[in-house]
Enzyme design. Structure first.
Site, PDB file in Angstrom:
ATOM      1  N   TYR A   1      58.713  17.199 109.242  1.00 42.97           N
ATOM      2  CA  TYR A   1      59.470  18.282 108.602  1.00 42.97           C
ATOM      3  C   TYR A   1      60.948  18.292 108.994  1.00 42.97           C
ATOM      4  CZ  TYR A   1      55.079  19.473 106.622  1.00 42.97           C
ATOM      5  OH  TYR A   1      53.921  19.382 105.878  1.00 42.97           O
TER       6      TYR A   1
ATOM      7  N   GLY B   1      64.835  28.683 111.937  1.00 46.51           N
ATOM      8  CA  GLY B   1      65.957  27.766 111.938  1.00 46.51           C
ATOM      9  C   GLY B   1      66.882  28.082 113.097  1.00 46.51           C
TER      10      GLY B   1
ATOM     11  N   ARG C   1      61.096  23.048 114.641  1.00 41.24           N
ATOM     12  CA  ARG C   1      61.995  23.609 115.653  1.00 41.24           C
ATOM     13  C   ARG C   1      61.283  24.667 116.496  1.00 41.24           C
ATOM     14  NH1 ARG C   1      65.466  28.068 116.006  1.00 41.24           N
ATOM     15  NH2 ARG C   1      67.269  27.741 117.388  1.00 41.24           N
TER      16      ARG C   1
ATOM     17  N   GLU D   1      62.473  28.592 107.384  1.00 39.60           N
ATOM     18  CA  GLU D   1      61.749  27.895 106.334  1.00 39.60           C
ATOM     19  C   GLU D   1      60.259  28.206 106.368  1.00 39.60           C
ATOM     20  OE1 GLU D   1      61.232  23.429 107.845  1.00 39.60           O
ATOM     21  OE2 GLU D   1      63.307  24.141 108.076  1.00 39.60           O
TER      22      GLU D   1
ATOM     23  N   HIS E   1      62.040  29.037 122.207  1.00 34.28           N
ATOM     24  CA  HIS E   1      61.437  27.901 121.493  1.00 34.28           C
ATOM     25  C   HIS E   1      60.103  27.480 122.110  1.00 34.28           C
ATOM     26  CE1 HIS E   1      65.618  26.530 119.829  1.00 34.28           C
ATOM     27  NE2 HIS E   1      65.491  27.845 119.860  1.00 34.28           N
TER      28      HIS E   1
END
Length: 704
Positions: A590, A574, A555, A580, A494
């Site tokens: 978002y 996701g 994310r 997305e 991430h």
């Protein structure tokens, strides 16, 4: 029975009510209790999360609203700014509770039973003042000065979003609150150590680890596989029983999190290969009814599905005796082979596979001859270069040559498309891996590169993610990097990483949430955002929040691209449900972590819905590019490239290309000749070991 929350009156009406509360209460015969002695002590310089004893959920600004009159509810604790409150001393043992998110204070609009708790601009009225009355076990009750009544969770609800009201002080568990102090703790726990597994079956495994340390205390451990969160356990636990998928190979690890929301770096990864639940040596039946049709240089195959004693999981496509693609799913019965040579005969066969790797025989061959010219979107795909490291970011120079970053080797390579020659132009100083997906990631050059030759790089350092720029002189990187943006949280996964210059001349930066979803909604934190800065690193005056943040609630975004109207599109990973594609607007929220794609609390006002979603098994998409207002999306786990046409503000005519042909696809970028550059990410992309890959840089020729 209690009545539901009643919307607050207009401002004019409220002004009259306010006067009545402040002065005439004694005339009206209302007795306001004198503050009793209380052992509860608060730090007015700190922030607190208030956790209800009955539900275990936190006092929360509903829908993350910032307006006067917004309702206050309870919600699963996430320690976001909308759940953080500062006690402001009003004197006489009373306090106002000020939201870190909105800057407004808790307020009751009347003294009536069941009046709903809201937030309102701070005027220090008695209806905004509360005293802390002790309850057993270290909990307190919040008693309003104007009414003498307690903050209460309506009907003892334990649901997210349940309304908070005032009610006579009963001392019930739904009126008791634990004060969790956050403001004084900015230190993250140490990384958990020695992860290990036991009791592995086809459906479960136990993961254990050695404890982290923290200056205050570890509140939670968050367990992940390959960047996807599986569960969380209390800080007192040093193991977790996890549900697994038969046949999966997963990398498990754990992060520690304290009560203030500080997240540790991740533990080392422990890899498991999950056994099947039953022995299966029987292969699926051979596919039948295979047909092949050509449209220009694209061939479409179709067949009748196979059967299996346990279940078919997918199909492999063989062209001229060599596997060239694959598709997943028992009912799948088609495959598109793109970028073939014109006027050429090809022979295809298809075989089925099951979860345990049993494969059917090859179908009867079917032959087809391509047309004389390309009539489809993908006309040709050629290998321009190979690399032993991961080509993560890629950009074109004005002279047509290409630069790409090698994530784990920390250097940047110049590729000559005409000859295939590769030259390292230099190593990025202070770059570091994360034993996951950190390293040297996105790169970009400004439109005025010929006159002002800076190469912009986003990379992981030993302490953070950062954006730097380096001079490109004489064909190499020279001088020390100029740090433009630092302090972007890093973790094993991430980290985001994409860079893109916009038509406005600003640099846009995609940042991941650092495996802390709370940060994605905190507009003062650079994680989980699309950022926008000037080329020299300063903040543009028209940014929405006075800092580098352009949009939030993301994310792990890794794709950025601008269309012909100057609009920014973004691609985002996701967790376990869906990826997305978003159309980014200035200041937009978002939804992460409350909303994943269209799953979760996505209907909350203020959240912007994605333009398209993809199941994670068919997505995990990283880079995006736009050519002639067609959006191309490179996918990792999905091992395919999507193409979608931009029509207005929607994506239409979505197609899949290269499905399984080249494996996991990472970066996709426009080429100078109107085509695409595409990179693979098949080996070593979940560690930080340099040169343990076997990747390709692909040149894609586009048709219509």
């Amino acid at each position: 029975m209690r009545v539901p929350f009643v919307k607050r009156k207009s401002t004019a009406r409220r002004s009259r009510l306010r006067a009545a509360w402040v002065v005439p209460l004694a005339i009206a015969g209302i007795v306001v209790p004198v503050p009793a002695a209380s052992a509860a002590v608060v730090d007015t310089n700190a922030s607190y999360v208030l956790v209800n004893r009955n539900s275990g959920k936190a006092l929360d600004v509903y829908n993350l609203a910032t307006n006067d009159g917004a309702r206050i509810s309870q919600y699963t604790r996430n320690d976001g700014a909308w759940q953080q409150w500062q006690f402001v001393d009003s004197g006489g043992g009373y306090y106002r509770l000020k939201s870190r998110h909105s800057g407004k204070v808790l307020d009751f609009p009347s003294t009536a039973d069941r009046a709903g708790l809201i937030q309102w601009s701070d005027h220090n009225g008695t209806n905004q003042q509360f005293r802390l009355a002790d309850s057993a076990g270290g909990f307190v009750r919040l008693l309003n000065r104007a009414s003498g009544k307690a903050v209460d969770v309506l009907d003892f609800s334990t649901a997210d979003g349940a309304q908070l009201i005032q009610w006579p002080d009963t001392g019930g568990a739904n009126q008791q609150w634990q004060l969790v102090k956050l403001g004084a703790d900015t230190t993250s726990p140490t990384a958990p150590a020695n992860p290990r597994t036991s009791n592995l079956t086809c459906s479960s495994v136990t993961l254990s680890w050695s404890a982290s340390t923290d200056d205050v205390g570890v509140a939670f451990y968050d367990i992940y596989h390959d960047g996807q969160q599986m569960t969380s356990v209390p800080g007192s636990s040093l193991s977790a029983n996890l549900t697994v998928v038969p046949g999966a190979t997963w990398g498990l690890y754990v992060n520690a999190r304290d009560a203030a929301g500080n997240v540790s770096q991740a533990s080392p990864t422990v890899t498991i290969t999950v056994p099947q639940c039953q022995a299966d040596t029987q292969p699926p039946t051979t596919p039948t009814g295979v047909t092949a049709t050509a449209a220009g240089t694209t061939v479409t195959l179709r067949w009748s599905p196979s059967t299996d004693n346990v279940g078919v999981t997918g199909y492999e496509i063989v062209r001229g005796g060599v596997q060239v693609g694959s598709v997943t799913g028992a009912a799948t019965g088609s495959f598109t082979d793109s970028g073939l040579t014109a006027n050429t005969r090809y022979e295809y066969q298809v075989r089925a596979r099951d979860a345990q790797g049993n494969r059917s025989g090859l179908s009867a061959p079917v032959a087809v001859t391509t047309g004389s010219a390309c009539a489809t979107a993908i006309c040709a795909v050629t290998v321009a270069a190979t690399d032993t490291d991961l080509p993560w970011g890629l950009t074109s120079l004005p002279d047509g040559q290409v630069l790409y970053s090698r994530r784990d080797a920390f250097d940047i390579v110049r590729l000559n498309p005409a000859t295939g020659a590769k030259t390292s132009i230099g190593r990025v100083p202070n770059a570091a891996g994360t034993d996951g997906e950190g390293g040297v990631m996105g790169i970009a050059v400004a439109p005025d590169f010929a006159a002002d030759p800076w190469v912009y790089v986003m990379h992981t350092s030993p302490t953070d993610n950062r954006v730097v720029r380096l001079r490109y002189t004489g064909g190499v990187l020279t001088g020390a990097p100029q740090v433009l943006l630092a302090g972007i949280p890093r973790n094993k996964y991430h980290n985001g990483g994409r860079l893109r210059f916009g038509p406005d001349g600003k640099l846009y930066v995609a940042t991941g949430d650092g495996q802390n979803g709370t940060w994605a909604q905190d507009r003062t934190n650079l994680a989980g955002k699309v950022l926008r800065i000037n080329p020299d690193g300063t903040v543009p005056a028209d940014n929405p929040f006075g800092n580098a943040v352009w949009s939030y609630g993301h994310r792990n975004p890794q794709g950025l691209a601008f269309d012909s109207q100057g609009r920014l599109w973004e691609q985002e990973f996701g967790n376990s449900v869906m990826d997305e594609t978003n159309l980014i607007v200035r200041g937009g929220n978002y939804g992460w972590p409350r909303c994943e794609g269209t799953s979760g609390s996505c209907a909350e006002p203020g959240f912007i819905a994605p333009k398209r979603t993809y199941p994670t098994a068919e997505g995990s998409c990283s880079g995006i590019a736009i050519v002639r207002d067609a959006l191309y999306i490179a996918c990792l786990r999905g091992a395919r490239m999507y193409r979608a046409e931009i029509s207005g503000s929607e994506l239409v005519n979505v197609q899949q290309h290269l499905n399984g042909t080249y494996g996991r696809l990472r970066a996709v970028e426009p080429s100078a000749d109107g085509g695409l550059w595409l990179t693979t990410s098949n080996l070593g992309d979940k560690d930080s070991v340099p040169n343990n890959s076997n990747e390709r840089v692909l040149k894609v020729t586009l048709g219509r």
